[in-house]
Design a protein around this motif. Structure first.
Motif, short mmCIF file in Angstrom:
data_model
loop_
_atom_site.label_atom_id
_atom_site.label_comp_id
_atom_site.label_asym_id
_atom_site.label_seq_id
_atom_site.Cartn_x
_atom_site.Cartn_y
_atom_site.Cartn_z
N TYR A 376 -123.76 -44.24 -18.09
CA TYR A 376 -123.08 -42.95 -18.10
C TYR A 376 -122.76 -42.43 -16.69
O TYR A 376 -122.08 -41.43 -16.54
N THR A 377 -123.32 -43.09 -15.66
CA THR A 377 -123.08 -42.65 -14.28
C THR A 377 -122.78 -43.89 -13.43
O THR A 377 -122.81 -45.01 -13.91
N ASN A 378 -122.54 -43.64 -12.14
CA ASN A 378 -122.29 -44.77 -11.23
C ASN A 378 -123.58 -45.25 -10.55
O ASN A 378 -123.53 -45.95 -9.56
N VAL A 379 -124.73 -44.85 -11.10
CA VAL A 379 -126.03 -45.26 -10.52
C VAL A 379 -126.48 -46.57 -11.16
O VAL A 379 -126.51 -46.69 -12.38
N SER A 380 -126.80 -47.54 -10.34
CA SER A 380 -127.20 -48.84 -10.88
C SER A 380 -128.62 -48.76 -11.45
O SER A 380 -129.41 -47.88 -11.08
N ALA A 381 -128.95 -49.69 -12.35
CA ALA A 381 -130.28 -49.72 -12.97
C ALA A 381 -131.36 -49.84 -11.91
O ALA A 381 -132.42 -49.22 -12.00
N ALA A 382 -131.09 -50.64 -10.87
CA ALA A 382 -132.09 -50.87 -9.81
C ALA A 382 -132.39 -49.58 -9.05
O ALA A 382 -133.50 -49.37 -8.57
N LYS A 383 -131.38 -48.69 -8.93
CA LYS A 383 -131.57 -47.46 -8.14
C LYS A 383 -132.07 -46.28 -8.97
O LYS A 383 -132.41 -45.23 -8.43
N THR A 384 -132.12 -46.45 -10.29
CA THR A 384 -132.48 -45.32 -11.17
C THR A 384 -133.84 -44.71 -10.81
O THR A 384 -133.93 -43.49 -10.61
#
Length: 523
Positions: A376-384
């Motif tokens: 839903y956002t431009n945030v990658s799974a690794a950075k969550t």
């Protein structure tokens, strides 16, 4: 130190019994099933012990008495007859193309025909299945047992591809339809899966199938109860407490909070996720074990495809007909999410037959919401985890400007498909509500959050040790109007005698820029 060997990832009953793994005795239910009916269906989430249950039924109905020494069924069964068993496991294949399903059915049919004989005139999978059942019964002089593990895997993997799903459906409908036409040759048929596809789907002809998914008699057949933890794993509990520096009571409370909470009928006892529980005991550490094995991407595709309001998902009410079946043509993702184990029954209104759903436990709530964020956002799974950690630090230190700037970056570069469709403005509103829902659900794991949504606005109370934030988010209004609403509705009234510092924050979200435009703060 206990010598318990945990059967993590082991789904074969014979291996568990012969190699000395921990086995939680479910055989009284197996005996009851096999001796009181013929056709069953059970839906449970993945990694919940369905494959082990089928393997147990197989060993029992093959007459392997020695494997059941000391178990409940030993006192119940007197004859120990051996029946021919046809066990189809659809779990291992990837069904990304049309030939994959026919390929795996051919593989099993070849094996069964090697054992029970073949007739060259039988061409289709359904014809060959019919022939195998008849020959197995005639040659063994016993009726046949048919076990199907994860019957719905092809349909679930094709959930976003209507053409492929229709092809799989027609093959499976004919194949499973054999169970009805060959009734006289069948001792027991048991199908398991995550979901139940209904109406125009594979079960439409199988009206002789008893669905025990929401049957009080079989609530405990898969998964682990609190009583079973204390019966079979008391030593493990003590060792976990010791390793975590907790007492037994604290350990039990944390296990319950993280892994309990599955309710498959109204007013039933809570069931623990067995995969997470056994991993916790084996590693002596709390973790998100169920999620580490992978979350099905079909769930997110379904949520996005239907432009679903995540706030509604976590506060939904529905009836048994919806929960029990997935109509292939339906655009309601709730039955799939419920049957996949991400929602469970929280309450029941008997007068109207309405179920209230919610997340079963902390592992599921945290894991699922974390999993959704990159979609839903431009945030990658690794950075969550990093981003959520920063949010929490900013809130705890009263740095609301940094918090809102970070939130703005979440909305930047929103994928275009999020707002396409028949109602782009409504989809924009939903998108901003969904992102805020995800962010504040995750922040709420570390702080106290109350969250309400209605008609293009969200009001929110966020509490930390030192600060209280009252926020009003408005779509296409102004930050001033949002702040005015906080004051007019007297949201701050319950906190006037609180020693913590109070911030009232009005926020404007613009559908034109698809982002937070402005926020103003009254201290």
């Amino acid at each position: 130190m206990s010598q318990t060997i945990y059967p993590i990832g082991i789904q074969n009953f014979e291996k568990i019994r012969k190699d000395g793994y921990l086995y939680i005795d479910k055989t009284a239910w197996v005996y009851q099933l096999a001796n009181t009916g013929s056709y069953y269906f059970l839906s449970r989430p993945r990694r919940f012990g369905k494959s082990l249950l089928l393997s147990t039924i197989e060993a029992y109905l093959q007459g392997k008495k020695e494997l059941f020494n000391g178990l409940a069924i030993e006192k119940l069964e007197k004859e120990w007859k051996a029946y021919p068993v046809l066990h189809l496991d659809l779990n291992a294949e990837r069904y990304s193309e049309a030939g994959a399903l026919e390929s795996i059915l051919r593989r099993y049919l070849n094996l069964w025909e090697d054992r029970w004989g073949k007739d060259e005139r039988e061409i289709t999978p359904a014809d060959r299945f019919t022939g195998v059942i008849r020959r197995a019964c005639e040659k063994s002089k016993q009726r046949v047992v048919i076990l199907v593990d994860e019957y719905d895997k092809p349909l679930l993997q094709a959930i976003g591809d209507e053409r492929l799903q229709e092809e799989f459906r027609s093959i499976l409908k004919a194949f499973y339809g054999v169970l009805k036409t060959m009734d006289g040759y069948i001792k027991l048929a048991f199908l398991t899966g995550v979901t139940k596809f209904g109406k125009v789907s594979v079960f439409s002809d199988l009206n002789n199938l008893m669905d025990i998914s929401m049957d009080n008699r079989y609530v405990e057949i898969c998964g682990i109860t609190e009583k079973e933890i204390h019966t079979y794993m008391e030593d493990s509990l003590r060792e976990l407490a010791e390793a975590q520096g907790l007492n037994n009571e604290e350990t039990c409370r944390k296990l319950k909070e993280r892994y309990d909470g599955y309710h498959f009928t109204e007013d039933s006892i809570g069931i623990y996720n067995p995969f997470s529980l056994l991993n916790t005991f084996a590693k002596k550490k709390f973790g998100d074990y169920w999620f580490e094995t992978g979350t099905p991407s079909y769930l997110v595709e379904l949520l996005k495809h239907t432009h679903y309001d995540l706030y509604e998902m976590a506060n939904t009410e529905t009836d048994a007909d919806v929960l029990n079946s997935i109509d292939a043509a339906s655009r309601n993702p709730i039955p799939v999410i419920y049957q996949s184990g991400y929602l469970t029954i929280k309450d029941y209104d008997a007068e109207f037959g309405i179920y209230k759903l919610g997340f079963p436990n902390l592992e599921v709530e945290e894991g699922f919401v974390k999993y959704l964020l990159p979609f839903y956002t431009n945030v990658s799974a690794a950075k969550t985890p990093f981003e959520i950690g920063q949010f929490v630090r900013e809130i705890r230190t009263g740095n609301y400007d940094a918090f809102f700037k970070r939130l703005q970056s979440f909305f930047a570069d929103t994928p275009y498909e999020v707002i396409t469709g028949q109602k782009p403005e409504r989809n924009t509103e939903l998108h901003y509500q969904n992102v805020l829902f995800i962010v504040f659900k995750l922040v709420g794991l570390y702080t106290k959050v109350e969250y309400h949504t209605a008609n293009g606005r969200i009001d929110l109370v966020l509490q930390t040790e030192r600060y209280i934030y009252l926020m009003e988010f408005k779509l296409n209004g102004t930050a001033e109007e949002a702040l005015q609403q906080i004051n007019e509705k007297q949201y701050a009234l319950p906190f006037y005698n609180d020693n913590r510092k109070l911030f009232k924050i009005g926020v404007n979200f613009s559908s034109e820029t698809r982002n937070i435009e402005r926020w103003i703060v009254e201290k």
